[in-house]
Scaffold this active site. Structure first.
Site, PDB file in Angstrom:
ATOM      1  N   ASP A  90       0.827  -1.208   0.000  1.00  0.00           N
ATOM      2  CA  ASP A  90       0.000   0.000   0.000  1.00  0.00           C
ATOM      3  C   ASP A  90       0.865   1.263   0.000  1.00  0.00           C
ATOM      4  O   ASP A  90       0.577   2.224  -0.709  1.00  0.00           O
ATOM      5  CB  ASP A  90      -0.857  -0.013   1.288  1.00  0.00           C
ATOM      6  CG  ASP A  90      -2.268   0.498   1.057  1.00  0.00           C
ATOM      7  OD1 ASP A  90      -2.614   0.802  -0.091  1.00  0.00           O
ATOM      8  OD2 ASP A  90      -3.026   0.569   2.048  1.00  0.00           O
ATOM      9  N   ALA A 121      -3.653  10.357   6.846  1.00  0.00           N
ATOM     10  CA  ALA A 121      -2.635  10.590   5.810  1.00  0.00           C
ATOM     11  C   ALA A 121      -2.159   9.223   5.301  1.00  0.00           C
ATOM     12  O   ALA A 121      -2.569   8.178   5.813  1.00  0.00           O
ATOM     13  CB  ALA A 121      -1.477  11.389   6.400  1.00  0.00           C
ATOM     14  N   TRP A 122      -1.234   9.249   4.328  1.00  0.00           N
ATOM     15  CA  TRP A 122      -0.857   7.993   3.673  1.00  0.00           C
ATOM     16  C   TRP A 122       0.422   7.367   4.202  1.00  0.00           C
ATOM     17  O   TRP A 122       0.830   6.317   3.719  1.00  0.00           O
ATOM     18  CB  TRP A 122      -0.710   8.195   2.158  1.00  0.00           C
ATOM     19  CG  TRP A 122      -0.106   9.513   1.762  1.00  0.00           C
ATOM     20  CD1 TRP A 122      -0.785  10.596   1.281  1.00  0.00           C
ATOM     21  CD2 TRP A 122       1.267   9.910   1.815  1.00  0.00           C
ATOM     22  NE1 TRP A 122       0.078  11.640   1.036  1.00  0.00           N
ATOM     23  CE2 TRP A 122       1.340  11.245   1.348  1.00  0.00           C
ATOM     24  CE3 TRP A 122       2.449   9.273   2.214  1.00  0.00           C
ATOM     25  CZ2 TRP A 122       2.538  11.951   1.266  1.00  0.00           C
ATOM     26  CZ3 TRP A 122       3.642   9.971   2.141  1.00  0.00           C
ATOM     27  CH2 TRP A 122       3.677  11.285   1.681  1.00  0.00           C
ATOM     28  N   ASN A 123       1.054   7.998   5.171  1.00  0.00           N
ATOM     29  CA  ASN A 123       2.368   7.453   5.541  1.00  0.00           C
ATOM     30  C   ASN A 123       2.300   6.287   6.535  1.00  0.00           C
ATOM     31  O   ASN A 123       3.128   5.382   6.480  1.00  0.00           O
ATOM     32  CB  ASN A 123       3.275   8.570   6.074  1.00  0.00           C
ATOM     33  CG  ASN A 123       2.654   9.326   7.219  1.00  0.00           C
ATOM     34  OD1 ASN A 123       1.477   9.182   7.509  1.00  0.00           O
ATOM     35  ND2 ASN A 123       3.460  10.131   7.881  1.00  0.00           N
ATOM     36  N   PRO A 135      -9.457   6.655   5.073  1.00  0.00           N
ATOM     37  CA  PRO A 135      -8.013   6.654   4.821  1.00  0.00           C
ATOM     38  C   PRO A 135      -7.689   7.595   3.667  1.00  0.00           C
ATOM     39  O   PRO A 135      -8.584   8.017   2.935  1.00  0.00           O
ATOM     40  CB  PRO A 135      -7.725   5.209   4.382  1.00  0.00           C
ATOM     41  CG  PRO A 135      -9.001   4.458   4.453  1.00  0.00           C
ATOM     42  CD  PRO A 135     -10.126   5.450   4.582  1.00  0.00           C
ATOM     43  N   SER A 136      -6.411   7.899   3.494  1.00  0.00           N
ATOM     44  CA  SER A 136      -5.986   8.596   2.276  1.00  0.00           C
ATOM     45  C   SER A 136      -6.287   7.683   1.094  1.00  0.00           C
ATOM     46  O   SER A 136      -6.128   6.469   1.188  1.00  0.00           O
ATOM     47  CB  SER A 136      -4.485   8.868   2.338  1.00  0.00           C
ATOM     48  OG  SER A 136      -4.015   9.186   1.038  1.00  0.00           O
ATOM     49  N   GLU A 163      -3.530  16.504  13.871  1.00  0.00           N
ATOM     50  CA  GLU A 163      -2.122  16.091  13.851  1.00  0.00           C
ATOM     51  C   GLU A 163      -1.588  16.490  12.498  1.00  0.00           C
ATOM     52  O   GLU A 163      -1.855  15.827  11.489  1.00  0.00           O
ATOM     53  CB  GLU A 163      -2.018  14.570  14.035  1.00  0.00           C
ATOM     54  CG  GLU A 163      -2.469  14.072  15.390  1.00  0.00           C
ATOM     55  CD  GLU A 163      -1.565  14.527  16.522  1.00  0.00           C
ATOM     56  OE1 GLU A 163      -0.490  15.101  16.261  1.00  0.00           O
ATOM     57  OE2 GLU A 163      -1.948  14.329  17.682  1.00  0.00           O
ATOM     58  N   CYS A 197       5.787  12.966   9.726  1.00  0.00           N
ATOM     59  CA  CYS A 197       5.442  14.336  10.101  1.00  0.00           C
ATOM     60  C   CYS A 197       6.414  14.957  11.096  1.00  0.00           C
ATOM     61  O   CYS A 197       6.700  16.132  11.053  1.00  0.00           O
ATOM     62  CB  CYS A 197       4.045  14.349  10.690  1.00  0.00           C
ATOM     63  SG  CYS A 197       3.857  13.104  11.966  1.00  0.00           S
ATOM     64  N   GLU A 220      -2.532  12.757  20.655  1.00  0.00           N
ATOM     65  CA  GLU A 220      -2.892  11.351  20.467  1.00  0.00           C
ATOM     66  C   GLU A 220      -2.065  10.530  21.443  1.00  0.00           C
ATOM     67  O   GLU A 220      -1.071  10.983  22.001  1.00  0.00           O
ATOM     68  CB  GLU A 220      -2.616  10.921  19.017  1.00  0.00           C
ATOM     69  CG  GLU A 220      -3.525  11.666  18.050  1.00  0.00           C
ATOM     70  CD  GLU A 220      -3.681  11.005  16.698  1.00  0.00           C
ATOM     71  OE1 GLU A 220      -2.677  10.850  15.993  1.00  0.00           O
ATOM     72  OE2 GLU A 220      -4.830  10.646  16.350  1.00  0.00           O
TER      73      GLU A 220
HETATM   74  P1  NDP Z   1      -3.417  15.826   3.256  1.00  0.00           P
HETATM   75  O1  NDP Z   1      -3.607  16.970   4.168  1.00  0.00           O
HETATM   76  O2  NDP Z   1      -3.325  16.081   1.820  1.00  0.00           O
HETATM   77  O3  NDP Z   1      -4.611  14.773   3.454  1.00  0.00           O
HETATM   78  C1  NDP Z   1      -4.926  14.216   4.706  1.00  0.00           C
HETATM   79  C2  NDP Z   1      -6.277  13.553   4.623  1.00  0.00           C
HETATM   80  O4  NDP Z   1      -7.299  14.547   4.562  1.00  0.00           O
HETATM   81  C3  NDP Z   1      -6.477  12.693   3.380  1.00  0.00           C
HETATM   82  O5  NDP Z   1      -7.226  11.555   3.718  1.00  0.00           O
HETATM   83  C4  NDP Z   1      -7.226  13.628   2.466  1.00  0.00           C
HETATM   84  O6  NDP Z   1      -7.922  12.962   1.447  1.00  0.00           O
HETATM   85  C5  NDP Z   1      -8.141  14.307   3.449  1.00  0.00           C
HETATM   86  N1  NDP Z   1      -8.689  15.580   3.006  1.00  0.00           N
HETATM   87  C6  NDP Z   1      -8.212  16.423   2.058  1.00  0.00           C
HETATM   88  N2  NDP Z   1      -9.001  17.516   1.961  1.00  0.00           N
HETATM   89  C7  NDP Z   1     -10.000  17.376   2.857  1.00  0.00           C
HETATM   90  C8  NDP Z   1     -11.138  18.180   3.252  1.00  0.00           C
HETATM   91  N3  NDP Z   1     -11.388  19.359   2.689  1.00  0.00           N
HETATM   92  N4  NDP Z   1     -11.954  17.718   4.218  1.00  0.00           N
HETATM   93  C9  NDP Z   1     -11.696  16.529   4.822  1.00  0.00           C
HETATM   94  N5  NDP Z   1     -10.651  15.725   4.489  1.00  0.00           N
HETATM   95  C10 NDP Z   1      -9.812  16.140   3.533  1.00  0.00           C
HETATM   96  O7  NDP Z   1      -2.138  15.081   3.802  1.00  0.00           O
HETATM   97  P2  NDP Z   1      -1.336  13.882   3.138  1.00  0.00           P
HETATM   98  O8  NDP Z   1      -2.201  12.691   3.013  1.00  0.00           O
HETATM   99  O9  NDP Z   1      -0.649  14.418   1.920  1.00  0.00           O
HETATM  100  O10 NDP Z   1      -0.272  13.576   4.275  1.00  0.00           O
HETATM  101  C11 NDP Z   1       0.869  14.325   4.429  1.00  0.00           C
HETATM  102  C12 NDP Z   1       0.703  15.388   5.498  1.00  0.00           C
HETATM  103  O11 NDP Z   1       0.244  14.806   6.698  1.00  0.00           O
HETATM  104  C13 NDP Z   1       2.002  16.054   5.842  1.00  0.00           C
HETATM  105  O12 NDP Z   1       1.839  17.434   5.982  1.00  0.00           O
HETATM  106  C14 NDP Z   1       2.374  15.471   7.182  1.00  0.00           C
HETATM  107  O13 NDP Z   1       3.211  16.239   7.939  1.00  0.00           O
HETATM  108  C15 NDP Z   1       1.051  15.235   7.789  1.00  0.00           C
HETATM  109  N6  NDP Z   1       1.137  14.189   8.795  1.00  0.00           N
HETATM  110  C16 NDP Z   1       1.040  14.521  10.116  1.00  0.00           C
HETATM  111  C17 NDP Z   1       1.196  13.576  11.102  1.00  0.00           C
HETATM  112  C18 NDP Z   1       1.054  13.938  12.553  1.00  0.00           C
HETATM  113  O14 NDP Z   1       0.764  13.064  13.341  1.00  0.00           O
HETATM  114  N7  NDP Z   1       1.226  15.177  12.945  1.00  0.00           N
HETATM  115  C19 NDP Z   1       1.492  12.192  10.766  1.00  0.00           C
HETATM  116  C20 NDP Z   1       1.529  11.937   9.349  1.00  0.00           C
HETATM  117  C21 NDP Z   1       1.365  12.920   8.411  1.00  0.00           C
HETATM  118  P3  NDP Z   1      -7.147  12.492   0.111  1.00  0.00           P
HETATM  119  O15 NDP Z   1      -5.722  12.823   0.237  1.00  0.00           O
HETATM  120  O16 NDP Z   1      -7.396  11.042   0.078  1.00  0.00           O
HETATM  121  O17 NDP Z   1      -7.774  13.254  -1.010  1.00  0.00           O
END
Ligand code: NDP
Length: 485
Positions: free
Chosen positions: A94, A152-154, A178-179, A251, A285, A459
């Site tokens: 994945d 997020a996807w990580n 999920p992402s 987060e 992150c 968390e």
């Molecule tokens: P995104 O912010 O692009 O997306 C996060 C999730 O939010 C995805 O499931 C996305 O859907 C969803 N989403 C997007 N737009 C909306 C909206 N308007 N309303 C509700 N949900 C929405 O992050 P990434 O997936 O690109 O992950 C990377 C980011 O996450 C980095 O900035 C990283 O630092 C942060 N992160 C933070 C962590 C922490 O614990 N602090 C841990 C891991 C990552 P989809 O993408 O499927 O369209």
């Protein structure tokens, strides 16, 4: 289709659900770029059905004793551990993260959360507050209701469990999105919870892009939203949740400092910098991507770092000897490539890496810039890839001001043998999670989260309970009640 194709895109009311009317999307193995599954995004009807299912199941779940709920979560933890290999193989497909990592950091971390919060569930009680004349107030810790988790996807398995475990322990139900880049493992978490005895509807999964998340957040039946994602998404989700006065946990991203003083153990500091920049190909992150190294040891630090990076094995992520995998997607790789170009254009010195590998999949090798200055784009923006920036400094006072000169505040680290300085520096960091002579540990027992733009709430640990429950005060009067007339 491959063995990774799930029986349905969504998991609602205890079973897989498909709705072919939703927009189709491919799940891609980042190690080769091959498609391993095809899913459909949730239609508005599917999203609504998932929330209804959670709403219906929640009150019965909350009515159970904490001991009973905890037992389900602990059973789920056991099942996850027993299936760790299979779940890790799935997570590797994945996300592209090497099996060497997923075997120890994903389902295992999810299982820890289920076990920890399963253990806490029975001890979630209120308190009794004595008043005059035998009157009293007693408090009850209640569930919030239906919680939405957006990931997020990580770390898809870990994120699903870090949100679901405390939510369920407190008696809530959850709908998790999920992402769309890594949609598979949350479905397994849902399956496992059912197998562990969770009532149908307590944990539902719906797939899709941002608009599916947005629909969930806007739903009046939802009481809380927990997002792991970027700051721009966090702003949107927080604002949408505010309209319904919903609870939130955010987060979000970071650009965390890692400060290496001249008295640090260089090998340990290099280990910290590697763990804080290249684990999961830098898609973490809390990474310490601004590595401030005292000018007097900069060359020896860089020399050891480059030597050690030579040991990284960039191979098939499914091979357990591989220690460094691809980026999650072509799009994320393109973002990282653009940052590398910007770093070069703005005058940073590219010490190693920086060019995508000529092989199938989305590969960027460990990349190090030195001679980075505070105003450069690569020192200010979250890259979310394997790009380390090395900056020089001369004094503690100077480095602290520079370390804190960011809108982010997720994590920070310091390497030094001077205990007093280590404490002083850790206290001075504007960050939610600080590390002394280590980096990126995230045990479930410790609170995790950020300050400033990096987030709201925590968390893990007992702190998470505060974010998934609310306190009701009940006044009990035993003495005669007086009124003015
Ligand atoms: P995104 O912010 O692009 O997306 C996060 C999730 O939010 C995805 O499931 C996305 O859907 C969803 N989403 C997007 N737009 C909306 C909206 N308007 N309303 C509700 N949900 C929405 O992050 P990434 O997936 O690109 O992950 C990377 C980011 O996450 C980095 O900035 C990283 O630092 C942060 N992160 C933070 C962590 C922490 O614990 N602090 C841990 C891991 C990552 P989809 O993408 O499927 O369209």
């Amino acid at each position: 289709m491959s063995k990774f194709q799930p029986a349905g895109s969504h998991f609602i009311g205890g079973e897989y659900v498909e709705d072919l009317a939703g927009t189709p999307f491919d799940v891609i193995f980042p190690g080769t770029g091959e498609t391993i599954a095809q899913l459909h995004a949730a239609t508005p009807e599917i999203v609504s059905r998932a929330v209804a299912s959670a709403k219906q199941a929640q009150s019965g779940w909350e009515a159970m004793t904490g001991t009973e709920r905890g037992r389900v979560l602990r059973r789920a933890a056991d099942i996850m551990r027993a299936r760790n290999h299979e779940l890790s193989v799935l997570e590797t497909h994945d996300t592209g993260k090497p099996l060497q990592e997923t075997l120890v950091a994903d389902a295992t971390s999810g299982a820890d959360a289920l076990e920890y919060f399963g253990g806490l569930a029975a001890s979630l009680t209120g308190e009794t507050i004595p008043l005059a004349d035998g009157d009293m107030v007693f408090t009850i810790r209640e569930a919030l209701g239906v919680c939405v988790g957006i990931g997020a996807w990580n770390y898809p398995t870990q994120i699903a469990c870090w949100k679901a475990a405390p939510a369920l322990a407190c008696g809530n139900a959850m709908v998790f999105k999920p992402s769309e880049m890594t949609p598979l493992s949350a479905l397994k978490v849902a399956e496992i919870l059912i197998e562990a005895g969770a009532p149908a509807g307590i944990f539902n999964v719906v797939q899709g892009m941002g608009e599916v998340g947005a629909q969930l957040v806007a739903d009046d039946r939802v009481a809380k939203v927990s997002l792991t994602g970027s700051v721009p998404t966090g702003r949107k989700v927080y604002a949408a949740a505010a309209a319904g006065m919903k609870h939130v946990t955010m987060e979000l991203g970071g650009k965390s400092p890692l400060v290496v003083f001249e008295d640090a153990d260089i090998e340990d500091a290099v280990s910290g910098a590697i763990l804080g920049n290249f684990y999961s190909s830098g898609q973490v992150c809390s990474n310490g991507t601004r590595v401030f190294v005292h000018r007097s040891i900069r060359e020896s630090f860089l020399e050891r770092l480059i030597d050690r990076l030579g040991n990284a094995v960039l191979g098939d992520p499914r091979d357990e000897t591989t220690s460094f995998g691809p980026m999650v997607s072509e799009a994320q790789l393109a973002i990282v490539e653009r940052y590398v170009e910007q770093g070069i254009e703005e005058g940073a010195r590219l010490v190693t890496g920086g060019e995508r590998l000529d092989r199938p999949g989305f590969w960027m090798p460990p990349t190090v810039f030195s001679d980075v200055t505070d105003r450069m784009t690569i020192a200010r923006e979250e890259i979310f890839g394997p790009v380390m920036c090395v900056l020089d400094f001369d004094t503690e006072e100077e480095v602290m001001a520079r370390a804190n000169d960011t809108q982010f505040g997720l994590a920070a680290g310091v390497f030094t043998r001077d205990l007093a300085r280590a404490h002083r520096v850790a206290r001075g960091f504007e960050a939610g999670t600080c590390y002394i002579n280590t980096y990126n540990d995230a045990p479930v027992e410790a609170p995790f989260g950020g300050v400033k733009l990096s987030g709201v709430g925590r968390e893990n640990s007992k702190a998470a309970i505060e974010h998934y429950s609310q306190i009701k005060s009940i006044y009990l009067r035993l003495s005669p009640l007086e009124a003015p007339f």
